[in-house]
Design a protein around this motif. Structure first.
Motif, PDB file in Angstrom:
ATOM      1  N   ARG A  48       1.095  -0.654   0.271  1.00 17.54           N
ATOM      2  CA  ARG A  48       0.505   0.048  -0.554  1.00 17.54           C
ATOM      3  C   ARG A  48       0.469   1.277  -0.078  1.00 17.54           C
ATOM      4  N   ALA A  49       0.160   2.535  -0.366  1.00 10.85           N
ATOM      5  CA  ALA A  49       1.259   3.372  -0.840  1.00 10.85           C
ATOM      6  C   ALA A  49       1.554   4.341   0.507  1.00 10.85           C
ATOM      7  N   ALA A  50       1.037   3.799   1.326  1.00 11.13           N
ATOM      8  CA  ALA A  50       0.440   4.535   2.995  1.00 11.13           C
ATOM      9  C   ALA A  50       2.135   3.959   3.081  1.00 11.13           C
ATOM     10  N   GLU A  51       2.874   2.458   2.878  1.00 10.13           N
ATOM     11  CA  GLU A  51       3.618   1.821   3.230  1.00 10.13           C
ATOM     12  C   GLU A  51       4.897   3.076   2.828  1.00 10.13           C
ATOM     13  N   ARG A  52       5.106   4.378   2.877  1.00 12.02           N
ATOM     14  CA  ARG A  52       5.985   4.484   1.868  1.00 12.02           C
ATOM     15  C   ARG A  52       7.603   4.812   1.933  1.00 12.02           C
ATOM     16  N   SER A  53       7.683   4.294   3.454  1.00  7.50           N
ATOM     17  CA  SER A  53       9.432   4.416   3.355  1.00  7.50           C
ATOM     18  C   SER A  53       9.830   2.592   3.445  1.00  7.50           C
ATOM     19  N   VAL A  54       8.716   1.818   3.341  1.00  7.69           N
ATOM     20  CA  VAL A  54       8.880   0.736   3.051  1.00  7.69           C
ATOM     21  C   VAL A  54       9.493   0.894   1.187  1.00  7.69           C
TER      22      VAL A  54
END
Length: 657
Positions: free
Chosen positions: A357-363
């Motif tokens: 998911r784009a919410a997990e930007r750091s990953v």
């Protein structure tokens, strides 16, 4: 005589004092004390090595400068001396020479021009001795090189032998299809190759006689890669290759404010007629289309598969590093529920990021940062795996896209553009579209990129700067990923009673057959949300002195349309998810209303592109005329795109002299 000598020897022995051990020890201690005081240090002295005359010269210069200059001045002056030695000595010129590829003795080396015609063929062998075609000066001996290097303390940097050994590790070149220069030195053939770029284009559209061929049919195009490639060439101080210039992509690079649709269709064509700026006696028919832009909240969830080329050709700073920065900016535009996956290919393909998911930007950013370039380009394997991942991410009502980022150098697997077209076309039917982003110059395969994007129902763009990355992946992201109309085709029928001749400016690679217009099985271009499309025809009215084709002896004068209309415009498109096209049509009238700055600027860009290609239809129209037309029609230039275009036109004018 002997007795006298013996007496003298005995007297000298008697006069010589006996060694005094205490005095000797005291004198030695005093000497060591004086030595330590003068040295300024009690540390063990650094061992000294034997130095040749050139090394001693370097040390002498340094000693002189120690006395004559301050510490800061010494640093600068020593640097100047070092640069001077590098510039005047043959070994220095060898150091400054560009990197080269090497061939062992016995290899046949062929040089040819840019068209592939052989110019020279030579066999490298011991018979060549130490001949050098590039430098008439004799190279210094190894001992002299070592002495110079030792004196200036950078022997490893000046080692020609080491540079040659490193060059051999790069691989052997048996032929150079586009070699510009051949150098023979020490039984080693050195070949400098020029660019190996491949562009997709066709010859400029020819002038049509309306009575013989009244119908023109083509697919729309919203790609912008050609403009960015032109900019890259001009800012590097060279005119772009003519085949890299696609008029429609230069015209459509700029945002225009054509009237939006007020009806059920997602766009409404705007047609205007104006005098041609480059040919007296001809007119231009300008067609502008403005796509509707839905609210961002109305768009469906988005699934993106980044298919990233990590082959060895992507290691340059304007390739993989710029790609990472570009995708970083794009991620900030995604909604939290959007999903991203990353597939790479270099020799073999692999998935480096599962759907996230784009919410997990750091990953996602961590996966991007780990990418490194190396290996050959297994393009087919990468495409296959990317589509497999995309199909697994697709859900009802969602939009799934594969974004391929590459320099286009597909050298392993399926590398034929025609085969690639079929491969991609089979998969677009499932709703997964493919867009292509090109990076870097030198080995850019524009032909492959165009084949992929056109058959993948996507767009092709070239990223040469971070500013361009923002334009494509941030400002125009919605239009690039969310089409509002598929298979958009335009057909214009000109009236032979009013129009003697016409030509379509650009769209050579998008030409369709007349019968393709009504055939819904024939693929065409897409229009994304908020996209604008511009097409321009140059027409010659009946009776104009600008008519180039003479009348036919046996022409049927009765086979002419009714007067008044210049022609008839028709457009077909499909709504996303539909298989049956819809039709928009309207007559083209000769009234010349007030023409907008948008229309005039797009005409200036069409003229600019034709000048770059060296087209034959511009008469005496010059760079200065194009610059003046564009400057006067800059209008509202919020992001400075039009100002930049004028600057590029001025560069092209200077480079063309």
């Amino acid at each position: 005589m002997t007795d006298e000598l013996d007496d003298l020897k005995a007297a000298m022995i008697a006069a010589t004092p006996r060694p005094d051990a205490a005095r000797k020890a005291a004198d030695l201690a005093l000497a060591e004390e004086n030595f330590a005081r003068l040295q300024g240090s009690t540390d063990e002295a650094r061992p000294m090595s034997e130095r040749g005359p050139m090394a001693r010269l370097g040390q002498g210069v340094k000693a002189m400068l120690d006395v004559m200059t301050t510490r800061a001045g010494l640093t600068a002056t020593t640097g100047l001396v070092a640069v001077g030695l590098v510039m005047i000595l043959p070994v220095g010129r060898d150091l400054l020479a560009p990197p080269v590829e090497l061939v062992e003795p016995g290899t046949v080396v062929v040089t040819s021009d840019r068209d592939g015609q052989a110019l020279e063929e030579r066999t490298v062998g011991s018979a060549l001795g130490n001949e050098s075609l590039s430098d008439p000066l004799q190279a210094p001996s190894p001992s002299m090189e070592a002495e110079i290097a030792e004196g200036l303390d950078f022997a490893s940097d000046l080692s020609v032998a080491q540079r040659r050994a490193e060059g051999q590790a790069l691989g052997k070149v048996a032929s150079a299809p586009q070699a510009e220069r051949l150098v023979i030195a020490d039984d080693v053939a050195v070949v400098r190759e020029s660019d190996t770029e491949v562009f997709s284009n066709a010859a400029p559209s020819s002038l049509k006689v309306t009575a013989e061929e009244p119908v023109s049919t083509f697919s729309i195009d919203v790609d912008t890669a050609s403009y960015a490639i032109v900019r890259s060439s001009l800012t590097r101080g060279m005119l772009p290759p003519a085949e890299a210039v696609r008029v429609e992509e230069i015209v459509n690079y700029f945002p225009y404010s054509y009237p939006e649709s007020g009806g059920p269709d997602p766009f409404e064509p705007t047609i205007s007629v104006m005098p041609s700026p480059w040919n007296a006696g001809t007119n231009l028919v300008h067609i502008g289309i403005q796509g509707d832009l839905p609210a961002i909240g109305d768009r469906p969830p988005l699934n993106l598969v980044f298919l990233i080329d990590t082959s060895g050709s992507m290691q340059d700073a304007n390739k993989l590093p710029l790609l990472k920065q570009s995708f970083r900016m794009m991620l900030a535009e995604l909604r939290p529920e959007d999903e991203v996956s990353i597939v790479t290919y270099a020799g073999s393909a692999g998935q480096v990021l599962e759907p996230t998911r784009a919410a997990e930007r750091s990953v996602i950013l961590a996966a991007l940062d780990r990418l490194e370039a190396g290996g050959s380009t297994a393009g087919q394997a990468g495409l296959q795996q990317a589509y497999q991942v995309a199909e697994g991410m697709t859900g009802d009502g969602e939009v799934t896209r594969v974004i391929l980022a590459t320099d286009g150098d597909f050298n392993v697997g399926l590398s034929d553009p025609e085969a690639l077209k079929g491969f991609i076309a089979e998969r677009r039917e499932g709703g997964t579209y493919l867009s292509v982003l090109g990076f870097g110059r030198g080995n850019l395969d524009d032909a492959t990129m165009q084949a992929l994007a056109q058959n993948g129902n996507g767009t092709a763009a070239y990223i040469d700067t971070l500013a361009e990355a923002r334009k494509v992946l941030v400002d125009q992201l919605t239009g690039a990923l969310f089409p509002i109309a598929n298979d958009v085709k335009i057909q214009v029928e000109f009236n032979p009673a009013e129009v003697a001749e016409y030509r379509l400016i650009g769209y050579e690679t998008r030409a369709l057959r007349r019968e393709d217009f009504n055939n819904d099985r024939v693929d065409a271009g897409e229009i994304g949300a908020g996209h604008t499309v511009t097409a321009i025809y140059e027409i010659t009215p009946v009776g104009s002195a600008a008519v180039l084709n003479g009348p036919l002896r046996y022409a049927d004068e009765n086979d002419r349309g009714a007067g008044g209309e210049l022609g008839y415009f028709k457009l077909r498109y499909k709504m996303p998810g539909e298989d049956v096209s819809r039709l928009i049509e309207q007559p083209i009238l000769p009234e010349q209303d007030v023409v907008s700055d948008d229309a005039v600027f797009s005409v200036a860009m069409a003229g600019f592109a034709q000048l770059l290609r060296g087209d034959d239809y511009l008469g005496a129209w010059s760079w200065g005329d194009a610059i003046a037309l564009a400057t006067g029609a800059r209008g509202d230039d919020a992001f400075g795109y039009r100002a930049e275009a004028v600057t590029l036109m001025r560069l092209a004018e200077s480079l063309s002299r």
